[in-house]
Design an enzyme around this catalytic site. Sequence first.
Site, PDB file in Angstrom:
ATOM      1  N   TYR A  56      43.392  43.941 -13.086  1.00 37.64           N
ATOM      2  CA  TYR A  56      44.859  44.346 -12.272  1.00 37.64           C
ATOM      3  C   TYR A  56      45.747  44.811 -13.693  1.00 37.64           C
ATOM      4  O   TYR A  56      44.672  44.843 -15.010  1.00 37.64           O
ATOM      5  CB  TYR A  56      45.694  42.871 -11.227  1.00 37.64           C
ATOM      6  CG  TYR A  56      46.553  42.594 -12.748  1.00 37.64           C
ATOM      7  CD1 TYR A  56      45.163  41.296 -13.397  1.00 37.64           C
ATOM      8  CD2 TYR A  56      48.075  42.353 -12.192  1.00 37.64           C
ATOM      9  CE1 TYR A  56      46.227  41.060 -14.253  1.00 37.64           C
ATOM     10  CE2 TYR A  56      48.330  41.109 -13.496  1.00 37.64           C
ATOM     11  CZ  TYR A  56      47.470  40.688 -13.646  1.00 37.64           C
ATOM     12  OH  TYR A  56      47.932  39.200 -15.303  1.00 37.64           O
ATOM     13  N   LYS A 169      41.190  42.092 -17.974  1.00 37.44           N
ATOM     14  CA  LYS A 169      42.870  41.616 -16.779  1.00 37.44           C
ATOM     15  C   LYS A 169      42.431  41.386 -15.381  1.00 37.44           C
ATOM     16  O   LYS A 169      42.764  42.048 -14.810  1.00 37.44           O
ATOM     17  CB  LYS A 169      44.140  43.009 -17.043  1.00 37.44           C
ATOM     18  CG  LYS A 169      45.264  42.552 -16.835  1.00 37.44           C
ATOM     19  CD  LYS A 169      46.532  43.273 -17.686  1.00 37.44           C
ATOM     20  CE  LYS A 169      47.733  43.210 -16.958  1.00 37.44           C
ATOM     21  NZ  LYS A 169      47.762  41.261 -16.979  1.00 37.44           N
ATOM     22  N   GLU A 201      48.008  32.532 -26.043  1.00 33.50           N
ATOM     23  CA  GLU A 201      48.586  33.017 -25.783  1.00 33.50           C
ATOM     24  C   GLU A 201      49.645  33.072 -24.830  1.00 33.50           C
ATOM     25  O   GLU A 201      49.677  31.534 -24.714  1.00 33.50           O
ATOM     26  CB  GLU A 201      48.432  34.500 -25.624  1.00 33.50           C
ATOM     27  CG  GLU A 201      47.061  34.609 -24.084  1.00 33.50           C
ATOM     28  CD  GLU A 201      46.456  35.465 -23.201  1.00 33.50           C
ATOM     29  OE1 GLU A 201      47.006  36.791 -23.493  1.00 33.50           O
ATOM     30  OE2 GLU A 201      45.371  35.789 -23.356  1.00 33.50           O
ATOM     31  N   LEU A 225      44.498  38.557 -24.350  1.00 30.83           N
ATOM     32  CA  LEU A 225      44.599  40.152 -23.357  1.00 30.83           C
ATOM     33  C   LEU A 225      45.581  41.227 -24.833  1.00 30.83           C
ATOM     34  O   LEU A 225      46.222  40.665 -25.352  1.00 30.83           O
ATOM     35  CB  LEU A 225      45.764  39.990 -22.249  1.00 30.83           C
ATOM     36  CG  LEU A 225      46.027  41.039 -21.796  1.00 30.83           C
ATOM     37  CD1 LEU A 225      44.321  41.851 -20.892  1.00 30.83           C
ATOM     38  CD2 LEU A 225      46.888  41.375 -20.598  1.00 30.83           C
TER      39      LEU A 225
HETATM   40  N1  PDD Z   1      51.262  39.913 -17.666  1.00 25.76           N
HETATM   41  N2  PDD Z   1      48.908  37.885 -21.527  1.00 25.76           N
HETATM   42  C1  PDD Z   1      48.574  37.766 -20.377  1.00 25.76           C
HETATM   43  C2  PDD Z   1      47.492  36.592 -19.982  1.00 25.76           C
HETATM   44  C3  PDD Z   1      49.381  38.830 -19.800  1.00 25.76           C
HETATM   45  O1  PDD Z   1      49.436  37.989 -18.104  1.00 25.76           O
HETATM   46  C4  PDD Z   1      50.043  39.084 -19.746  1.00 25.76           C
HETATM   47  C5  PDD Z   1      51.055  40.596 -19.145  1.00 25.76           C
HETATM   48  C6  PDD Z   1      49.972  39.481 -21.387  1.00 25.76           C
HETATM   49  C7  PDD Z   1      50.701  41.050 -21.783  1.00 25.76           C
HETATM   50  O2  PDD Z   1      50.541  41.810 -21.722  1.00 25.76           O
HETATM   51  P1  PDD Z   1      51.037  43.008 -21.171  1.00 25.76           P
HETATM   52  O3  PDD Z   1      52.263  43.086 -22.533  1.00 25.76           O
HETATM   53  O4  PDD Z   1      50.178  44.238 -21.436  1.00 25.76           O
HETATM   54  O5  PDD Z   1      52.241  42.785 -20.252  1.00 25.76           O
HETATM   55  C8  PDD Z   1      49.416  38.703 -22.327  1.00 25.76           C
HETATM   56  C9  PDD Z   1      52.330  40.734 -16.378  1.00 25.76           C
HETATM   57  C10 PDD Z   1      53.101  40.992 -17.496  1.00 25.76           C
HETATM   58  C11 PDD Z   1      51.408  39.675 -15.777  1.00 25.76           C
HETATM   59  O6  PDD Z   1      50.621  39.510 -15.125  1.00 25.76           O
HETATM   60  O7  PDD Z   1      52.269  40.208 -14.403  1.00 25.76           O
END
Ligand code: PDD
Length: 305
Positions: A56, A169, A201, A225
């Site tokens: 996703y 992801k 993270e 991620l």
């Molecule tokens: N999640 N690390 C994890 C485990 C994440 O699920 C996310 C983002 C990030 C940050 O990635 P980005 O800057 O590309 O949003 C890091 C999204 C926001 C979610 O699952 O809702």
Amino acid sequence: MVIPHSSSHPRAVRDLLKPTLPVSLRTCWINGSYVSEADAHVSIFDRSVLFGDGVYEVAAVFNGRLLDADRHLVRLERSMREIALPAPASSAELEAVMQELATRNGITEGLVYLQVTRGAAERDFAFPDHVQPTVFAFARPKKLSDDPNQHGIRVHVVPDIRWQRCDIKSTAMLAQVLAKQAARQAGAFEAMMHEDGLVTEGGSSNLWIVRDGIAYTRPLSRDILAGITRHVCLDVADEAQVSVVQRAFTVEQAINADECFITSATSFVLPVTRIDEHVVGNGAPGPVTLRMRDAYLARAHRLTT
Ligand code: PDD
């Protein structure tokens, strides 16, 4: 089957049984069609339901426009490739759908969620021979520029119990669900996950600390991620007059840091002012964090107006 609507049901079940639908239903998109959320269904045989076999993306909407959609779609392509899932449509088509959902739902600030699953087939762990990917997307409003959390959040430290491909992801996120629930129960907004004391993270964000004016964030690997917001922060670091070193740090170093912050598409840059019972720095958002947030917001405005 008639399910009795009785007050003896637990509340969540009673809510499911409510006879009336909400007045305003969102427009969602599934397998090529825009439909009301009341008509957006996936099969109980969908492999994302049975196995979490899907990937996703979540992209922000700012000033009514998708932010960094190109980067999100490149990451989606990579996630699909890594799990050998054939792309259901081109990135350009998916980007157009995501933008259209923001527009149709009148969202000026918020997010668009897009999921691709391997599709519905008889339950079998290995890939089915003939299966069409399921793809769907929805949008929702969220305050981004004036986020109430911009004044500082608390994070809760938990062990990182995930698998060894956190760079994908994936929709299989039980570990993050448990981490973020533990955080909520501890009165925190986000989890700070660690492996043997080394911070990986956040539950759904990347983590940063600041020490002596230098911002540190963990280098990319299969353990985290590759956050798009993290990447954009690296891009705007010069403009924000922030020196960045990509180096892992410990929970102990985070607790003793001058500043700490998280980044994600749905929070942009948010100061962490508490790590469990510990106050970070002087307990207020620090100058480096605020410069990074301002530079991020300035770029977002430039790209969307
Ligand atoms: N999640 N690390 C994890 C485990 C994440 O699920 C996310 C983002 C990030 C940050 O990635 P980005 O800057 O590309 O949003 C890091 C999204 C926001 C979610 O699952 O809702």
